[in-house]
Structures are given as C-alpha cells and as structure tokens.
Motif scaffolding. Structure first.
Motif, PDB file in Angstrom:
ATOM      1  N   LYS A 194      -2.106   4.919   2.186  1.00 58.62           N
ATOM      2  CA  LYS A 194      -3.152   5.141   3.199  1.00 58.62           C
ATOM      3  C   LYS A 194      -3.798   3.840   3.677  1.00 58.62           C
ATOM      4  CE  LYS A 194      -2.813   9.596   2.953  1.00 58.62           C
ATOM      5  NZ  LYS A 194      -1.854  10.231   3.796  1.00 58.62           N
ATOM      6  N   GLU A 195      -3.464   2.721   3.066  1.00 54.35           N
ATOM      7  CA  GLU A 195      -4.000   1.426   3.501  1.00 54.35           C
ATOM      8  C   GLU A 195      -3.354   1.072   4.845  1.00 54.35           C
ATOM      9  OE1 GLU A 195      -5.470  -2.202   4.259  1.00 54.35           O
ATOM     10  OE2 GLU A 195      -6.317  -0.735   2.898  1.00 54.35           O
ATOM     11  N   ASP A 196      -4.205   0.823   5.852  1.00 52.06           N
ATOM     12  CA  ASP A 196      -3.719   0.563   7.214  1.00 52.06           C
ATOM     13  C   ASP A 196      -2.753  -0.612   7.287  1.00 52.06           C
ATOM     14  OD1 ASP A 196      -5.245   2.670   8.122  1.00 52.06           O
ATOM     15  OD2 ASP A 196      -6.965   1.399   8.596  1.00 52.06           O
ATOM     16  N   SER A 224      -2.646  10.628  -5.826  1.00 52.81           N
ATOM     17  CA  SER A 224      -2.670   9.186  -5.524  1.00 52.81           C
ATOM     18  C   SER A 224      -2.757   8.967  -4.013  1.00 52.81           C
ATOM     19  CB  SER A 224      -1.440   8.491  -6.105  1.00 52.81           C
ATOM     20  OG  SER A 224      -0.270   8.972  -5.500  1.00 52.81           O
ATOM     21  N   THR A 225      -3.411   7.883  -3.639  1.00 53.59           N
ATOM     22  CA  THR A 225      -3.645   7.585  -2.233  1.00 53.59           C
ATOM     23  C   THR A 225      -2.993   6.277  -1.803  1.00 53.59           C
ATOM     24  OG1 THR A 225      -5.786   8.659  -2.489  1.00 53.59           O
ATOM     25  CG2 THR A 225      -5.478   7.360  -0.513  1.00 53.59           C
ATOM     26  N   TYR A 226      -2.895   5.333  -2.720  1.00 53.45           N
ATOM     27  CA  TYR A 226      -2.391   4.001  -2.397  1.00 53.45           C
ATOM     28  C   TYR A 226      -1.168   3.675  -3.243  1.00 53.45           C
ATOM     29  CZ  TYR A 226      -7.022   3.842  -0.369  1.00 53.45           C
ATOM     30  OH  TYR A 226      -8.138   4.140   0.350  1.00 53.45           O
ATOM     31  N   CYS A 227      -0.294   2.843  -2.703  1.00 52.74           N
ATOM     32  CA  CYS A 227       0.958   2.518  -3.394  1.00 52.74           C
ATOM     33  C   CYS A 227       0.743   1.560  -4.561  1.00 52.74           C
ATOM     34  CB  CYS A 227       1.973   1.943  -2.409  1.00 52.74           C
ATOM     35  SG  CYS A 227       1.539   0.333  -1.729  1.00 52.74           S
ATOM     36  N   SER A 228      -0.366   0.844  -4.562  1.00 51.85           N
ATOM     37  CA  SER A 228      -0.613  -0.129  -5.629  1.00 51.85           C
ATOM     38  C   SER A 228      -2.111  -0.334  -5.800  1.00 51.85           C
ATOM     39  CB  SER A 228       0.045  -1.466  -5.275  1.00 51.85           C
ATOM     40  OG  SER A 228      -0.580  -2.033  -4.134  1.00 51.85           O
ATOM     41  N   LYS A 229      -2.487  -0.973  -6.901  1.00 57.92           N
ATOM     42  CA  LYS A 229      -3.900  -1.315  -7.127  1.00 57.92           C
ATOM     43  C   LYS A 229      -4.387  -2.270  -6.046  1.00 57.92           C
ATOM     44  CE  LYS A 229      -4.132  -0.702 -12.105  1.00 57.92           C
ATOM     45  NZ  LYS A 229      -4.425  -1.340 -13.387  1.00 57.92           N
ATOM     46  N   ARG A 230      -3.509  -3.164  -5.632  1.00 58.66           N
ATOM     47  CA  ARG A 230      -3.877  -4.146  -4.599  1.00 58.66           C
ATOM     48  C   ARG A 230      -4.304  -3.440  -3.308  1.00 58.66           C
ATOM     49  NH1 ARG A 230       0.170  -8.045  -1.420  1.00 58.66           N
ATOM     50  NH2 ARG A 230      -1.381  -9.327  -0.390  1.00 58.66           N
ATOM     51  N   GLY A 251      -5.337  -0.308  -2.982  1.00 55.11           N
ATOM     52  CA  GLY A 251      -6.569   0.433  -3.242  1.00 55.11           C
ATOM     53  C   GLY A 251      -7.785  -0.473  -3.215  1.00 55.11           C
ATOM     54  N   ASN A 252      -7.668  -1.643  -3.850  1.00 58.33           N
ATOM     55  CA  ASN A 252      -8.781  -2.607  -3.848  1.00 58.33           C
ATOM     56  C   ASN A 252      -9.074  -3.106  -2.438  1.00 58.33           C
ATOM     57  OD1 ASN A 252      -9.135  -2.394  -6.594  1.00 58.33           O
ATOM     58  ND2 ASN A 252      -7.822  -4.146  -7.065  1.00 58.33           N
ATOM     59  N   ARG A 253      -8.020  -3.371  -1.674  1.00 59.14           N
ATOM     60  CA  ARG A 253      -8.194  -3.848  -0.296  1.00 59.14           C
ATOM     61  C   ARG A 253      -8.926  -2.795   0.544  1.00 59.14           C
ATOM     62  NH1 ARG A 253      -2.861  -4.492   2.316  1.00 59.14           N
ATOM     63  NH2 ARG A 253      -2.496  -5.886   0.580  1.00 59.14           N
ATOM     64  N   ALA A 254      -8.537  -1.535   0.414  1.00 58.80           N
ATOM     65  CA  ALA A 254      -9.168  -0.459   1.187  1.00 58.80           C
ATOM     66  C   ALA A 254     -10.625  -0.269   0.775  1.00 58.80           C
ATOM     67  CB  ALA A 254      -8.392   0.839   0.997  1.00 58.80           C
ATOM     68  N   ARG A 255     -10.903  -0.284  -0.539  1.00 53.61           N
ATOM     69  CA  ARG A 255     -12.283  -0.140  -0.995  1.00 53.61           C
ATOM     70  C   ARG A 255     -13.142  -1.313  -0.533  1.00 53.61           C
ATOM     71  NH1 ARG A 255      -9.405   2.352  -4.944  1.00 53.61           N
ATOM     72  NH2 ARG A 255      -9.007   0.492  -6.190  1.00 53.61           N
ATOM     73  N   LYS A 262     -12.691  -3.136   2.223  1.00 52.98           N
ATOM     74  CA  LYS A 262     -12.935  -2.947   3.663  1.00 52.98           C
ATOM     75  C   LYS A 262     -14.031  -1.913   3.891  1.00 52.98           C
ATOM     76  CE  LYS A 262      -8.299  -3.903   5.437  1.00 52.98           C
ATOM     77  NZ  LYS A 262      -7.119  -3.270   6.058  1.00 52.98           N
ATOM     78  N   ARG A 263     -13.941  -0.800   3.143  1.00 49.00           N
ATOM     79  CA  ARG A 263     -14.938   0.266   3.280  1.00 49.00           C
ATOM     80  C   ARG A 263     -16.328  -0.235   2.896  1.00 49.00           C
ATOM     81  NH1 ARG A 263     -11.782   4.010   1.082  1.00 49.00           N
ATOM     82  NH2 ARG A 263     -12.652   3.768  -1.005  1.00 49.00           N
ATOM     83  N   LYS A 264     -16.431  -1.019   1.833  1.00 45.64           N
ATOM     84  CA  LYS A 264     -17.724  -1.549   1.385  1.00 45.64           C
ATOM     85  C   LYS A 264     -18.300  -2.506   2.417  1.00 45.64           C
ATOM     86  CE  LYS A 264     -20.297  -3.623  -2.350  1.00 45.64           C
ATOM     87  NZ  LYS A 264     -21.462  -3.585  -1.532  1.00 45.64           N
ATOM     88  N   ARG A 265     -17.464  -3.405   2.940  1.00 46.31           N
ATOM     89  CA  ARG A 265     -17.955  -4.347   3.964  1.00 46.31           C
ATOM     90  C   ARG A 265     -18.428  -3.602   5.208  1.00 46.31           C
ATOM     91  NH1 ARG A 265     -13.748  -7.089   1.702  1.00 46.31           N
ATOM     92  NH2 ARG A 265     -12.252  -6.487   3.302  1.00 46.31           N
ATOM     93  N   LYS A 266     -17.707  -2.563   5.608  1.00 47.28           N
ATOM     94  CA  LYS A 266     -18.104  -1.769   6.772  1.00 47.28           C
ATOM     95  C   LYS A 266     -19.450  -1.087   6.508  1.00 47.28           C
ATOM     96  CE  LYS A 266     -16.781   2.094   9.633  1.00 47.28           C
ATOM     97  NZ  LYS A 266     -16.193   3.397   9.596  1.00 47.28           N
TER      98      LYS A 266
END
Length: 182
Positions: free
Chosen positions: A139-141, A153-159, A161-165, A167-171
């Motif tokens: 689901k990471e763009d 599961s939503t993301y293919c890797s921890k990396r 998932g961390n990147r998406a979280r 981005k969401r936090k910064r937004k």
C-alpha cells in the motif's frame, strides 16, 4: 496448534531445452519476483522490441494485477485455460525405491510458446493449489510491489511500513500546525 503437513507436495513438471524442472512451493515467490521486475516497464510500450525475460516479467505482472483486481473468476479461469490449451504434454513413468511406479505429466514449454502462455501455465497451477491466497500488493505509494503475506498485512516490508507511517505523521503534524507548510 500446528497445521498438519500434506503427504505429497504440490509440484508440477516442465520441460525446457531438454531439461525437466520441478516447481513447488517456491514457484509463487519466483512469479512474484518476476512480476515485481515487470512493474518497472511501461505496459503501453510495444512488446515486439522486448527480450524474452522482460516479456516473462511483464506477463507475470499483468496476470498478478488481474488476480488482485478481479480475483479468481470464471472469466479468468476460462482465459487461463485458453492460453494453456496450446501446451503439449508428455508422460514420464518414475519409480522411487520402495514405492510403486507413478506417472508424471510434463508440460513441454519448448515448442515455441510465447511468454504469456508459459506464465499462464504457472499461474494455473498456483491458482489450483491455492498458493495465491496470500498474494498482496504493498500500500506504500512509492512501492506498490507484490508480496506474499498474511491477510492483515498492508506493506511488503518494515521499510515500506515505516516510510508510510512517517509520511502520515508529517502530514498530520503539518495539518495541526506543529510543522510549517500547512
């Protein structure tokens, strides 16, 4: 509680360049890897100029996209059957020590088959064994790769998932005024 193991693994045999290959539980991972490579290509580009490995990767990506978007439908099964109807088979009698002889069907993938047919053959076996029930798309763009994972599961890797979280936090921080740029 552990799941019971099956007595006989789900394998299928192919023949290419005179060599017999057995495909089993790792075949879906190989197809996912092919498809992730195929995602890098422009699908609108003409296929005549692409070398065969790229055509295989592109075909794997197209089939997996369809599997995720449509699911396993009668229409998809009919199309897989149409593609694989061109494949010729031969039978091989095998005798293992202590067991009675067994027939094995071997798909002849040498006979000038196009990459789409060869990928459709692999897809047909993996659908038939239920191997793609774990197929997901990240689901990471910035990623959107295919992967085999749990249903939650939503993301293919921890990396990813961390990147998406992140981005969401910064937004959220920008929207709440904690960070400049709102």
């Amino acid at each position: 509680m552990k799941k019971a193991l099956r007595n006989e693994p789900d394998i299928f045999l192919t023949s290419e360049d005179g060599r017999i290959s057995a495909w089993g539980s790792g075949a879906e991972s190989a197809l996912v890897d092919y498809a992730n490579q195929g995602l890098k290509y422009d699908f609108k580009e003409t296929t005549l100029a692409l070398p065969e490995p790229m055509l295989l990767e592109r075909a794997a990506a197209i089939w997996l996209i369809r599997l995720l978007e449509e699911g396993v439908t009668g229409r998809l099964i009919d199309e897989v059957n149409r593609w694989t109807s061109k494949i010729r088979y031969r039978r091989l009698l095998v005798m293992n020590e202590g067991e009675p002889p067994q027939w094995h069907e071997i798909a002849d993938l040498d006979s000038g088959l196009n990459p789409e047919t060869r990928v459709a053959y692999a897809i047909s076996h993996l659908i038939g064994t239920g191997a793609f029930q774990r197929l997901r798309r990240c689901k990471e763009d910035a990623c959107e790769n295919f992967y085999l994972g749990r249903t939650d599961s939503t993301y293919c890797s921890k990396r990813c998932g961390n990147r998406a979280r992140g981005k969401r936090k910064r937004k959220n921080d920008r929207e709440s005024g904690i960070l400049p740029g709102a």
